[in-house]
Motif scaffolding. Structure first.
Motif, mmCIF file in Angstrom:
data_model
loop_
_atom_site.group_PDB
_atom_site.id
_atom_site.type_symbol
_atom_site.label_atom_id
_atom_site.label_comp_id
_atom_site.label_asym_id
_atom_site.label_seq_id
_atom_site.Cartn_x
_atom_site.Cartn_y
_atom_site.Cartn_z
ATOM 1 N N LEU A 1 7.848 15.130 -5.164
ATOM 2 C CA LEU A 1 8.871 14.090 -5.351
ATOM 3 C C LEU A 1 8.437 13.108 -6.431
ATOM 4 O O LEU A 1 7.253 12.760 -6.541
ATOM 5 N N ARG A 2 9.404 12.646 -7.208
ATOM 6 C CA ARG A 2 9.127 11.685 -8.268
ATOM 7 C C ARG A 2 9.952 10.406 -8.101
ATOM 8 O O ARG A 2 9.814 9.464 -8.878
ATOM 9 N N PHE A 3 10.814 10.346 -7.098
ATOM 10 C CA PHE A 3 11.591 9.136 -6.821
ATOM 11 C C PHE A 3 12.180 9.250 -5.421
ATOM 12 O O PHE A 3 12.188 10.324 -4.814
ATOM 13 N N ILE A 4 12.665 8.129 -4.916
ATOM 14 C CA ILE A 4 13.317 8.091 -3.610
ATOM 15 C C ILE A 4 14.756 7.628 -3.811
ATOM 16 O O ILE A 4 15.140 7.180 -4.890
ATOM 17 N N GLY A 5 15.557 7.726 -2.768
ATOM 18 C CA GLY A 5 16.939 7.296 -2.852
ATOM 19 C C GLY A 5 17.816 8.081 -1.901
ATOM 20 O O GLY A 5 17.363 9.023 -1.236
ATOM 21 N N SER B 1 10.949 1.309 18.935
ATOM 22 C CA SER B 1 10.689 0.045 18.239
ATOM 23 C C SER B 1 9.198 -0.258 18.180
ATOM 24 O O SER B 1 8.676 -0.684 17.148
ATOM 25 N N GLN B 2 8.490 -0.024 19.274
ATOM 26 C CA GLN B 2 7.052 -0.278 19.298
ATOM 27 C C GLN B 2 6.331 0.593 18.273
ATOM 28 O O GLN B 2 5.453 0.118 17.532
ATOM 29 N N GLU B 3 6.697 1.878 18.195
ATOM 30 C CA GLU B 3 6.052 2.782 17.248
ATOM 31 C C GLU B 3 6.372 2.399 15.805
ATOM 32 O O GLU B 3 5.513 2.491 14.925
ATOM 33 N N VAL B 4 7.596 1.966 15.571
ATOM 34 C CA VAL B 4 7.985 1.582 14.211
ATOM 35 C C VAL B 4 7.139 0.419 13.717
ATOM 36 O O VAL B 4 6.587 0.452 12.611
ATOM 37 N N TYR B 5 6.998 -0.614 14.544
ATOM 38 C CA TYR B 5 6.168 -1.751 14.146
ATOM 39 C C TYR B 5 4.701 -1.348 14.022
ATOM 40 O O TYR B 5 3.991 -1.794 13.115
ATOM 41 N N GLN B 6 4.246 -0.519 14.928
ATOM 42 C CA GLN B 6 2.832 -0.153 14.960
ATOM 43 C C GLN B 6 2.417 0.658 13.733
ATOM 44 O O GLN B 6 1.336 0.416 13.161
ATOM 45 N N TYR B 7 3.251 1.573 13.304
ATOM 46 C CA TYR B 7 2.855 2.483 12.225
ATOM 47 C C TYR B 7 3.375 2.055 10.848
ATOM 48 O O TYR B 7 2.806 2.478 9.830
ATOM 49 N N LEU B 8 4.426 1.245 10.804
ATOM 50 C CA LEU B 8 4.992 0.863 9.513
ATOM 51 C C LEU B 8 4.441 -0.454 8.995
ATOM 52 O O LEU B 8 4.340 -0.641 7.769
ATOM 53 N N GLU B 9 4.099 -1.382 9.862
ATOM 54 C CA GLU B 9 3.612 -2.683 9.392
ATOM 55 C C GLU B 9 2.334 -2.579 8.555
ATOM 56 O O GLU B 9 2.187 -3.336 7.588
ATOM 57 N N PRO B 10 1.385 -1.683 8.872
ATOM 58 C CA PRO B 10 0.223 -1.567 7.968
ATOM 59 C C PRO B 10 0.590 -1.184 6.541
ATOM 60 O O PRO B 10 -0.151 -1.491 5.607
ATOM 61 N N LEU B 11 1.739 -0.539 6.345
ATOM 62 C CA LEU B 11 2.149 -0.146 5.000
ATOM 63 C C LEU B 11 2.641 -1.343 4.185
ATOM 64 O O LEU B 11 2.868 -1.201 2.969
ATOM 65 N N LEU B 12 2.825 -2.484 4.809
ATOM 66 C CA LEU B 12 3.199 -3.678 4.060
ATOM 67 C C LEU B 12 2.073 -4.140 3.135
ATOM 68 O O LEU B 12 2.296 -4.997 2.271
ATOM 69 N N ASN B 13 0.897 -3.571 3.312
ATOM 70 C CA ASN B 13 -0.235 -3.891 2.436
ATOM 71 C C ASN B 13 -0.382 -2.891 1.289
ATOM 72 O O ASN B 13 -1.360 -2.952 0.549
ATOM 73 N N ASP B 14 0.572 -1.991 1.161
ATOM 74 C CA ASP B 14 0.568 -1.019 0.063
ATOM 75 C C ASP B 14 1.498 -1.534 -1.032
ATOM 76 O O ASP B 14 2.727 -1.573 -0.859
ATOM 77 N N TYR B 15 0.924 -1.937 -2.155
ATOM 78 C CA TYR B 15 1.704 -2.575 -3.219
ATOM 79 C C TYR B 15 1.928 -1.658 -4.422
ATOM 80 O O TYR B 15 2.216 -2.144 -5.517
ATOM 81 N N ARG B 16 1.816 -0.371 -4.226
ATOM 82 C CA ARG B 16 2.014 0.555 -5.345
ATOM 83 C C ARG B 16 3.494 0.636 -5.730
ATOM 84 O O ARG B 16 4.379 0.489 -4.889
ATOM 85 N N ARG B 17 3.724 0.904 -6.994
ATOM 86 C CA ARG B 17 5.083 1.007 -7.503
ATOM 87 C C ARG B 17 5.628 2.414 -7.302
ATOM 88 O O ARG B 17 4.903 3.405 -7.442
ATOM 89 N N ILE B 18 6.903 2.495 -6.993
ATOM 90 C CA ILE B 18 7.598 3.773 -6.872
ATOM 91 C C ILE B 18 8.966 3.638 -7.542
ATOM 92 O O ILE B 18 9.474 2.534 -7.724
ATOM 93 N N ARG B 19 9.538 4.781 -7.874
ATOM 94 C CA ARG B 19 10.840 4.785 -8.526
ATOM 95 C C ARG B 19 11.943 5.006 -7.500
ATOM 96 O O ARG B 19 11.820 5.846 -6.601
ATOM 97 N N LEU B 20 13.014 4.243 -7.664
ATOM 98 C CA LEU B 20 14.172 4.318 -6.772
ATOM 99 C C LEU B 20 15.398 4.694 -7.589
ATOM 100 O O LEU B 20 15.674 4.076 -8.631
ATOM 101 N N ARG B 21 16.124 5.706 -7.122
ATOM 102 C CA ARG B 21 17.371 6.096 -7.789
ATOM 103 C C ARG B 21 18.529 5.375 -7.124
ATOM 104 O O ARG B 21 18.786 5.538 -5.925
ATOM 105 N N LYS B 22 19.228 4.579 -7.902
ATOM 106 C CA LYS B 22 20.326 3.768 -7.377
ATOM 107 C C LYS B 22 21.603 4.595 -7.284
ATOM 108 O O LYS B 22 21.702 5.686 -7.865
ATOM 109 N N PRO B 23 22.613 4.084 -6.561
ATOM 110 C CA PRO B 23 23.854 4.860 -6.383
ATOM 111 C C PRO B 23 24.552 5.222 -7.684
ATOM 112 O O PRO B 23 25.259 6.236 -7.748
ATOM 113 N N ASP B 24 24.369 4.432 -8.749
ATOM 114 C CA ASP B 24 25.019 4.755 -10.015
ATOM 115 C C ASP B 24 24.237 5.805 -10.816
ATOM 116 O O ASP B 24 24.646 6.165 -11.921
#
Length: 295
Positions: free
Chosen positions: A54-58, A113-136
């Motif tokens: 993968l090279r972008f998300i969207g 909800s508990q799992e979402v907070y537990q496993y996703l909140e550590p990723l808030l410390n990941d500041y790498r850039r990624i590409r996003l494809r917008k609807p247009d």
């Protein structure tokens, strides 16, 4: 059928996992060339190879709306429902950032909800850039922590309505989460606050003013007032007013609330004006162009 959910898959949020994506969007994904060419017969292990590419998300893009490779793999994960350990490996993998976002978004869709907070909140410390494809159809740069924050705060992302997420404070109260989340920047933030306070005290000292701080007795009084308000007995009585006056005097003695000599000067001036006779007052008012006082 090739597009049916795995027979060993369990329901998610009371429904078929694939139903988390709307019907029209699913049909567009099934009809896409990427799905027919690469997602047919794909297993959880083989899906990793496609996620690495993968090279972008969207979500959906262009006119007419077409699915991105990212959202096709999300639907494939919902279809095959891989083991939780495999999804956690997606999330913990810090080498391939798009694989990490893919696993995080899948966990946001199917996790509690508990799992979402537990496993996703550590990723808030990941500041790498990624590409996003917008609807247009255009691209923009964003950051992993920003996408994760949208997963935790928004109700709609990548053209998919996200399942309701229970508030974090409720999970903390019930003991499902151990206390509030502490940012890695908290220590740096506290250090800057202390530097700011120190500089403020130095500026006040240079200007001749005194920085006022609550004394212990005032803290106790404020705490007592809050407790009284909680008990519904916030109305002042003569005894409470007397206690407040005495505590204010204690505060003045304890802290020495000195705000400058101008208050004493103002008090002296007011006392002098009160002791002036009517004639002296009228003379002063006449010099100022004011009408004299009536006897």
């Amino acid at each position: 059928m090739a597009n049916s959910t795995d027979k060993f898959a369990t329901s998610v949020h009371g429904t078929n996992p694939q139903n988390l994506i709307e019907y029209i969007m699913r049909q567009k994904i099934y009809d896409s060339l990427y799905w027919k060419q690469y997602c047919f017969g794909l297993s959880a292990e083989d899906l990793v190879d496609k996620a690495v590419e993968l090279r972008f998300i969207g979500g959906m893009f262009g006119e007419p709306q077409k699915p991105t490779e990212f959202i096709c793999l999300v639907l494939k994960l919902l279809q095959i429902q891989p083991d939780k350990d495999i999804v956690l490996e997606y999330i913990r993998n810090d080498e391939f950032k798009y694989l990490r976002v893919l696993g995080a978004f899948y966990m946001r869709l199917v996790g509690r909800s508990q799992e979402v907070y537990q496993y996703l909140e550590p990723l808030l410390n990941d500041y790498r850039r990624i590409r996003l494809r917008k609807p247009d159809g255009s691209f923009e740069l964003t950051f992993i922590d920003d996408i994760i924050d949208q997963m935790l705060t928004r109700d709609y992302l990548f053209n998919i309505a996200l399942p309701r997420l229970q508030e974090r404070g409720v999970l903390e109260t019930t003991g499902q989460l151990a206390g509030p989340r502490v940012s890695q920047m908290q220590d740096e933030f506290d250090a800057k606050i202390e530097i700011f306070k120190k500089e403020a005290r130095e500026r006040l000292a240079d200007s001749g003013l005194i920085m006022y701080e609550f004394s212990e007795s005032k803290r106790k009084r404020e705490k007592w007032r809050l407790q009284s308000n909680k008990n519904g007995s916030s109305r002042d009585t003569p005894s409470t007013r007397k206690r407040d006056r005495s505590s204010y005097r204690d505060d003045a003695k304890e802290e020495g609330e000195v705000y400058g000599d101008h208050r004493a000067d103002a008090g002296a001036r007011s006392g002098t004006e009160a002791s002036m006779s009517v004639e002296e007052t009228n003379a002063l008012r006449a010099s100022l162009g004011l009408a004299p006082l009536k006897n």
